[in-house]
Design a protein around this motif. Structure first.
Motif, PDB file in Angstrom:
ATOM      1  N   MET A 442      30.642 -19.006  56.107  1.00 55.78           N
ATOM      2  CA  MET A 442      30.360 -20.037  55.126  1.00 55.78           C
ATOM      3  C   MET A 442      29.179 -20.879  55.600  1.00 55.78           C
ATOM      4  SD  MET A 442      33.648 -22.488  55.951  1.00 55.78           S
ATOM      5  CE  MET A 442      33.102 -23.729  54.784  1.00 55.78           C
ATOM      6  N   ASP A 443      28.713 -21.719  54.674  1.00 52.30           N
ATOM      7  CA  ASP A 443      27.608 -22.644  54.938  1.00 52.30           C
ATOM      8  C   ASP A 443      26.371 -21.887  55.448  1.00 52.30           C
ATOM      9  OD1 ASP A 443      26.260 -24.979  55.011  1.00 52.30           O
ATOM     10  OD2 ASP A 443      27.098 -25.690  56.910  1.00 52.30           O
ATOM     11  N   LEU A 444      25.988 -20.828  54.725  1.00 49.39           N
ATOM     12  CA  LEU A 444      24.790 -20.056  55.070  1.00 49.39           C
ATOM     13  C   LEU A 444      23.558 -20.819  54.602  1.00 49.39           C
ATOM     14  CD1 LEU A 444      23.476 -17.460  56.131  1.00 49.39           C
ATOM     15  CD2 LEU A 444      23.814 -16.448  53.865  1.00 49.39           C
ATOM     16  N   ARG A 445      22.671 -21.103  55.513  1.00 52.88           N
ATOM     17  CA  ARG A 445      21.476 -21.879  55.202  1.00 52.88           C
ATOM     18  C   ARG A 445      20.244 -21.189  55.775  1.00 52.88           C
ATOM     19  NH1 ARG A 445      22.186 -27.740  57.427  1.00 52.88           N
ATOM     20  NH2 ARG A 445      22.863 -26.518  59.237  1.00 52.88           N
ATOM     21  N   VAL A 446      19.071 -21.603  55.245  1.00 52.78           N
ATOM     22  CA  VAL A 446      17.784 -21.076  55.691  1.00 52.78           C
ATOM     23  C   VAL A 446      16.950 -22.226  56.215  1.00 52.78           C
ATOM     24  CG1 VAL A 446      15.657 -19.905  55.007  1.00 52.78           C
ATOM     25  CG2 VAL A 446      17.842 -19.170  54.054  1.00 52.78           C
ATOM     26  N   ILE A 447      16.461 -22.088  57.436  1.00 45.66           N
ATOM     27  CA  ILE A 447      15.569 -23.080  58.044  1.00 45.66           C
ATOM     28  C   ILE A 447      14.227 -22.405  58.251  1.00 45.66           C
ATOM     29  CG2 ILE A 447      15.184 -24.610  59.999  1.00 45.66           C
ATOM     30  CD1 ILE A 447      18.177 -24.602  60.459  1.00 45.66           C
ATOM     31  N   THR A 448      13.177 -23.006  57.769  1.00 48.93           N
ATOM     32  CA  THR A 448      11.847 -22.375  57.858  1.00 48.93           C
ATOM     33  C   THR A 448      11.055 -22.909  59.036  1.00 48.93           C
ATOM     34  OG1 THR A 448       9.796 -21.928  56.703  1.00 48.93           O
ATOM     35  CG2 THR A 448      10.782 -24.071  56.338  1.00 48.93           C
ATOM     36  N   GLU A 449      10.223 -22.039  59.583  1.00 46.79           N
ATOM     37  CA  GLU A 449       9.279 -22.442  60.629  1.00 46.79           C
ATOM     38  C   GLU A 449       7.848 -22.226  60.155  1.00 46.79           C
ATOM     39  OE1 GLU A 449      10.234 -20.522  64.252  1.00 46.79           O
ATOM     40  OE2 GLU A 449      12.262 -21.316  64.362  1.00 46.79           O
ATOM     41  N   THR A 450       7.592 -21.062  59.542  1.00 47.70           N
ATOM     42  CA  THR A 450       6.297 -20.772  58.930  1.00 47.70           C
ATOM     43  C   THR A 450       6.565 -20.031  57.629  1.00 47.70           C
ATOM     44  OG1 THR A 450       6.049 -18.642  60.048  1.00 47.70           O
ATOM     45  CG2 THR A 450       5.210 -20.585  61.203  1.00 47.70           C
ATOM     46  N   ASP A 451       5.479 -19.677  56.939  1.00 49.69           N
ATOM     47  CA  ASP A 451       5.633 -18.935  55.690  1.00 49.69           C
ATOM     48  C   ASP A 451       6.079 -17.504  55.919  1.00 49.69           C
ATOM     49  OD1 ASP A 451       4.923 -21.109  54.287  1.00 49.69           O
ATOM     50  OD2 ASP A 451       2.828 -20.521  53.957  1.00 49.69           O
ATOM     51  N   GLU A 452       5.985 -17.012  57.146  1.00 51.89           N
ATOM     52  CA  GLU A 452       6.344 -15.629  57.446  1.00 51.89           C
ATOM     53  C   GLU A 452       7.540 -15.529  58.382  1.00 51.89           C
ATOM     54  OE1 GLU A 452       2.911 -13.734  58.964  1.00 51.89           O
ATOM     55  OE2 GLU A 452       1.733 -13.907  57.113  1.00 51.89           O
ATOM     56  N   ARG A 453       8.225 -16.640  58.600  1.00 51.03           N
ATOM     57  CA  ARG A 453       9.326 -16.638  59.564  1.00 51.03           C
ATOM     58  C   ARG A 453      10.407 -17.597  59.100  1.00 51.03           C
ATOM     59  NH1 ARG A 453       8.709 -18.192  65.972  1.00 51.03           N
ATOM     60  NH2 ARG A 453      10.857 -17.783  66.592  1.00 51.03           N
ATOM     61  N   VAL A 454      11.645 -17.131  59.094  1.00 47.39           N
ATOM     62  CA  VAL A 454      12.766 -17.982  58.711  1.00 47.39           C
ATOM     63  C   VAL A 454      13.891 -17.817  59.722  1.00 47.39           C
ATOM     64  CG1 VAL A 454      12.218 -17.860  56.246  1.00 47.39           C
ATOM     65  CG2 VAL A 454      13.785 -16.210  57.235  1.00 47.39           C
ATOM     66  N   THR A 455      14.754 -18.816  59.729  1.00 48.18           N
ATOM     67  CA  THR A 455      15.923 -18.787  60.610  1.00 48.18           C
ATOM     68  C   THR A 455      17.167 -18.983  59.749  1.00 48.18           C
ATOM     69  OG1 THR A 455      14.658 -19.660  62.451  1.00 48.18           O
ATOM     70  CG2 THR A 455      17.058 -19.829  62.580  1.00 48.18           C
ATOM     71  N   LEU A 456      18.119 -18.081  59.893  1.00 45.08           N
ATOM     72  CA  LEU A 456      19.393 -18.158  59.176  1.00 45.08           C
ATOM     73  C   LEU A 456      20.457 -18.764  60.093  1.00 45.08           C
ATOM     74  CD1 LEU A 456      19.517 -14.613  57.506  1.00 45.08           C
ATOM     75  CD2 LEU A 456      18.698 -16.737  56.504  1.00 45.08           C
ATOM     76  N   THR A 457      21.205 -19.704  59.578  1.00 46.17           N
ATOM     77  CA  THR A 457      22.332 -20.289  60.315  1.00 46.17           C
ATOM     78  C   THR A 457      23.568 -20.238  59.426  1.00 46.17           C
ATOM     79  OG1 THR A 457      21.825 -22.516  59.544  1.00 46.17           O
ATOM     80  CG2 THR A 457      20.807 -21.813  61.608  1.00 46.17           C
ATOM     81  N   TRP A 458      24.731 -20.129  60.049  1.00 48.68           N
ATOM     82  CA  TRP A 458      25.978 -20.062  59.293  1.00 48.68           C
ATOM     83  C   TRP A 458      27.136 -20.543  60.171  1.00 48.68           C
ATOM     84  CZ3 TRP A 458      23.255 -15.990  61.218  1.00 48.68           C
ATOM     85  CH2 TRP A 458      23.901 -15.221  62.196  1.00 48.68           C
ATOM     86  N   LYS A 459      28.278 -20.692  59.559  1.00 50.99           N
ATOM     87  CA  LYS A 459      29.502 -21.068  60.268  1.00 50.99           C
ATOM     88  C   LYS A 459      30.559 -20.005  60.003  1.00 50.99           C
ATOM     89  CE  LYS A 459      28.724 -26.059  59.995  1.00 50.99           C
ATOM     90  NZ  LYS A 459      29.280 -27.364  59.513  1.00 50.99           N
ATOM     91  N   THR A 460      31.371 -19.738  61.027  1.00 52.70           N
ATOM     92  CA  THR A 460      32.434 -18.743  60.901  1.00 52.70           C
ATOM     93  C   THR A 460      33.784 -19.417  61.118  1.00 52.70           C
ATOM     94  OG1 THR A 460      32.170 -18.176  63.227  1.00 52.70           O
ATOM     95  CG2 THR A 460      31.000 -16.808  61.624  1.00 52.70           C
ATOM     96  N   VAL A 461      34.744 -19.033  60.293  1.00 49.13           N
ATOM     97  CA  VAL A 461      36.111 -19.568  60.372  1.00 49.13           C
ATOM     98  C   VAL A 461      37.034 -18.448  60.842  1.00 49.13           C
ATOM     99  CG1 VAL A 461      37.970 -20.689  59.101  1.00 49.13           C
ATOM    100  CG2 VAL A 461      35.580 -21.176  58.512  1.00 49.13           C
ATOM    101  N   ASN A 462      37.982 -18.784  61.712  1.00 47.93           N
ATOM    102  CA  ASN A 462      38.933 -17.812  62.287  1.00 47.93           C
ATOM    103  C   ASN A 462      38.204 -16.769  63.130  1.00 47.93           C
ATOM    104  OD1 ASN A 462      41.011 -19.120  60.882  1.00 47.93           O
ATOM    105  ND2 ASN A 462      40.772 -17.758  59.095  1.00 47.93           N
ATOM    106  N   ALA A 463      37.188 -17.192  63.817  1.00 52.37           N
ATOM    107  CA  ALA A 463      36.395 -16.270  64.631  1.00 52.37           C
ATOM    108  C   ALA A 463      36.612 -16.570  66.099  1.00 52.37           C
ATOM    109  CB  ALA A 463      34.917 -16.391  64.284  1.00 52.37           C
ATOM    110  N   SER A 464      36.609 -15.520  66.904  1.00 49.96           N
ATOM    111  CA  SER A 464      36.713 -15.650  68.354  1.00 49.96           C
ATOM    112  C   SER A 464      35.317 -15.570  68.956  1.00 49.96           C
ATOM    113  CB  SER A 464      37.614 -14.544  68.913  1.00 49.96           C
ATOM    114  OG  SER A 464      37.066 -13.264  68.628  1.00 49.96           O
ATOM    115  N   SER A 465      35.260 -15.663  70.290  1.00 46.66           N
ATOM    116  CA  SER A 465      33.961 -15.639  70.972  1.00 46.66           C
ATOM    117  C   SER A 465      33.298 -14.276  70.894  1.00 46.66           C
ATOM    118  CB  SER A 465      34.139 -16.051  72.442  1.00 46.66           C
ATOM    119  OG  SER A 465      35.051 -15.154  73.086  1.00 46.66           O
ATOM    120  N   ASN A 466      34.093 -13.220  70.683  1.00 41.93           N
ATOM    121  CA  ASN A 466      33.527 -11.859  70.642  1.00 41.93           C
ATOM    122  C   ASN A 466      33.410 -11.331  69.216  1.00 41.93           C
ATOM    123  OD1 ASN A 466      33.394 -11.757  73.453  1.00 41.93           O
ATOM    124  ND2 ASN A 466      35.523 -11.032  73.611  1.00 41.93           N
TER     125      ASN A 466
END
Length: 637
Positions: A442-466
């Motif tokens: 959930m909470d999938l978002r896009v963070i931009t650095e340049t016009d040719e590069r993006v960073t995806l971030t998200w959150k996971t629920v009920n997830a372990s370290s592996n």
């Protein structure tokens, strides 16, 4: 009477031995005093339309002239093993087979002048190793290939005059001196005393660099080479038409030389690539771009000729994709030959994390994950089988006297144990798959650095370290999506190599589970700069406010500085005159009548000239008397 019979019998036997003479030919036997002789055959019947086949086998010279024969068939003279002279002149021959002169090992002279030959089988000369004379005068030959030179080296007489030749290969002239690199034979050699006679006249020669050697050849005085007619002229181009070879000046052709700016180029996906190719040669070569896989090159090509003999070309690849990778060839061609150079283009997708080389769609990704799960389920069975075999073999070695029932019982027990292990592993795999399916992204978002590069971030629920997730991205609307492998400990991934002003779709889902609509996001690369744009707007507003405050202060300071440095204006002369001088008055007698009463003196104002004169004198006198103490000024202003 008997004597005549015997004479007739001898002549008949002799005729049988040497063959009959064709009905349309004349056969002549030239005997010698030693009992030997030669036979010559002349066939000149105007009604003859094919090569005779019953020519005597001992014929040495065969002449077929002024007939209507149109072709020389295959192996037409193969049985004439002693033939040395073959003249097929002034007929209508237009077609000669490559094997027409088969088995003429002794042939010394071949004359085919006066026919309609347009293409001669030069390879057939290999069947005549002793050939020295070849006459193709007065035919319709249009060209001679460069490969013909290998079959003409032994000739001492070649007449190709009165044909339709416009040029000759440059390599063809290399078989004769002075261009030949072969060491001249010694004087004891028979060929050393023989000259090479060439007939080149009466052809429409086009005088360019291709026949530069031929023109140079005609200017050289060499006893080993003789021209039948030295007055060979040019027929073209128009500037050289009618000019003798001896007076024509031509440059030699130069084979193209090609060079590329780079041999290997690696470029990211979506970028622009320029491939440059430079070539030199004379005449100026023409450049073309091709691909080694024969795919048409549909990109923009720019060519320019900065000078004579020099040409360059640029192939512009814009927004390259994986299909543009491969080997590109630049080919340069002119009259002297062709050369080429290759450039290898490699396209890479620059991503921060590891990029898998395969492409999967959503369904293909799910199928791949399911296939992996099935293989993992089958893996315990594969590992259990050798263990079963080992266990059974060991039991047989230790207890060799066990009964068959005991062995069967042991096998059943081992199989049940293997089945138990298999079921336990399958249960654990199912539990793991169920746990992954319970994971929520959930909470999938896009963070931009340049016009040719993006960073995806998200959150996971009920997830372990592996817990692993699958990241897919593609251009919006594409069926296939590119997968990315991510670090299980980080909920972030960076994608490079995107195209500006392009709409993309990215999805993040648990590994092995197809993504849902809520786990996908659509973004456009040219609309990701809101944050940077707002910061830039704030910066502009701050700069404007500072300018509003500082600018009046700067103007005020400049005004003060200018006021201090500018001198006051000099007063006008009229004002100076008003402030400096006063009006002078003089006393003079007032005219009046006799016995009239009244004042005796009257005031008279001085005019302007008198006033100025008095002022000037007063000024000078005041300066003089100022130095002498106690003196007084005579004039006062």
């Amino acid at each position: 009477m008997s004597l005549l019979f015997y004479l007739y019998l001898i002549m008949s036997v002799s005729a049988e031995a040497h063959g009959f003479c064709p009905s349309q030919c004349t056969c002549v036997y030239h005997g010698r005093s030693d009992g030997t002789g030669t036979r010559s055959v002349l066939c000149n019947d105007p009604d003859m339309f094919e090569i005779p086949v019953n020519v005597p086998v001992d014929t040495v010279k065969l002449r077929i002239e002024k007939t209507v024969i149109r072709r020389i068939p295959t192996e037409a003279f193969y049985y004439l093993v002693d033939l040395k002279y073959l003249w097929v002149t002034y007929n209508c021959v237009a077609n000669i087979d490559i094997s027409s002169f088969y088995n003429l090992k002794q042939l010394h002279e071949l004359r085919l002048d006066g026919n309609l030959i347009s293409t001669f089988p030069w390879e057939s000369l290999a069947e005549m190793p002793n050939l020295r004379t070849l006459d193709l005068h007065n035919n319709k030959v249009t060209s001679i290939p460069a490969e013909a030179g290998r079959y003409l080296r032994n000739l001492t007489y070649l007449d190709i005059s009165s044909n339709k030749l416009t040029t000759l290969p440059s390599d063809l002239m290399d078989i004769w001196p002075p261009f030949s690199e072969v060491v001249p034979p010694k004087s004891t050699d028979i060929l050393a005393t023989q000259r090479v006679i060439l007939g080149l006249q009466d052809n429409p020669w086009f005088c360019d660099c291709r026949i530069s050697k031929l023109i140079e050849f005609s200017k050289i005085v060499d006893n080993s080479i003789v021209l039948l007619d030295p007055l060979v002229t040019c027929s073209g181009p128009e500037s050289l038409a009618g000019i003798l070879f001896q007076r024509a000046e031509l440059e030699q052709c130069l084979k193209p030389s090609v060079m590329t700016s780079a041999t290997k180029i690696t470029s990211p996906l979506g970028s622009n690539v320029l491939l440059r190719c430079d070539a030199t040669g004379y005449p100026t070569p023409q450049l073309t771009w091709t691909r080694s896989d024969n795919i048409p090159v549909n990109y923009t090509v720019i060519q320019e000729t900065p000078g004579e003999g020099v040409r360059w070309s640029i192939l512009s690849l814009t927004g390259i994709s994986y299909k543009d990778a491969g080997e590109y060839r630049c080919k340069a061609k002119n009259l002297a030959g062709m050369s080429e150079a290759a450039v290898t283009v490699t396209v890479v997708g620059v991503v921060t994390t590891t990029v898998l080389p395969q492409k999967y769609g959503r369904k293909q990704e799910a199928e791949r994950q399911n296939t992996t799960l099935e293989e993992s389920k089958k893996e315990p069975e594969r590992t259990t089988t050798p263990l079963l075999t080992t266990s059974t073999t060991t039991t047989a070695q230790v207890t060799t006297e066990r009964s068959t029932n005991a062995r069967v019982t042991d096998k059943k027990q081992s199989r049940s144990m293997a089945d138990g292990k298999k079921n336990s592993k399958t249960t654990s795999l199912k539990a793991a798959a169920t746990a992954e399916q319970n994971i929520t992204v959930m909470d999938l978002r896009v963070i931009t650095e340049t016009d040719e590069r993006v960073t995806l971030t998200w959150k996971t629920v009920n997830a372990s370290s592996n817990t692993a997730v699958t990241v897919l991205y593609s251009k919006y609307g594409d069926e296939e999506m590119l997968p990315l492998s991510t670090d299980s400990s980080k909920n972030k991934v960076t994608i490079d190599g995107l195209q500006p002003s392009t709409q993309y779709m990215a999805c993040v889902s648990p590994k092995g589970v197809p993504p849902t609509k809520e786990q996908c996001i659509i973004f456009t690369t040219d609309m990701l700069n809101d944050e940077s744009s707002s910061q830039f707007s704030i910066l502009i507003m701050g700069s404007s406010a500072a300018c509003v405050v500082v600018l009046p202060l700067i103007i005020f300071l400049l005004y003060k500085v200018l006021k201090l440095h500018v001198k006051p204006k000099a007063p006008k002369e009229a004002d100076l005159a008003k402030e400096t001088y006063v009006k002078f008055e003089t006393l003079s007698l007032k005219p009046r009548a006799v016995n009239a009463g009244g004042e005796l003196w009257a005031r008279r104002y001085t005019d302007e000239s008198e006033r100025l004169l008095l002022c000037s004198r007063s000024s000078m006198d005041s300066q003089m008397t100022f130095k002498s103490e106690g003196s007084r000024s005579e004039y006062l202003c």
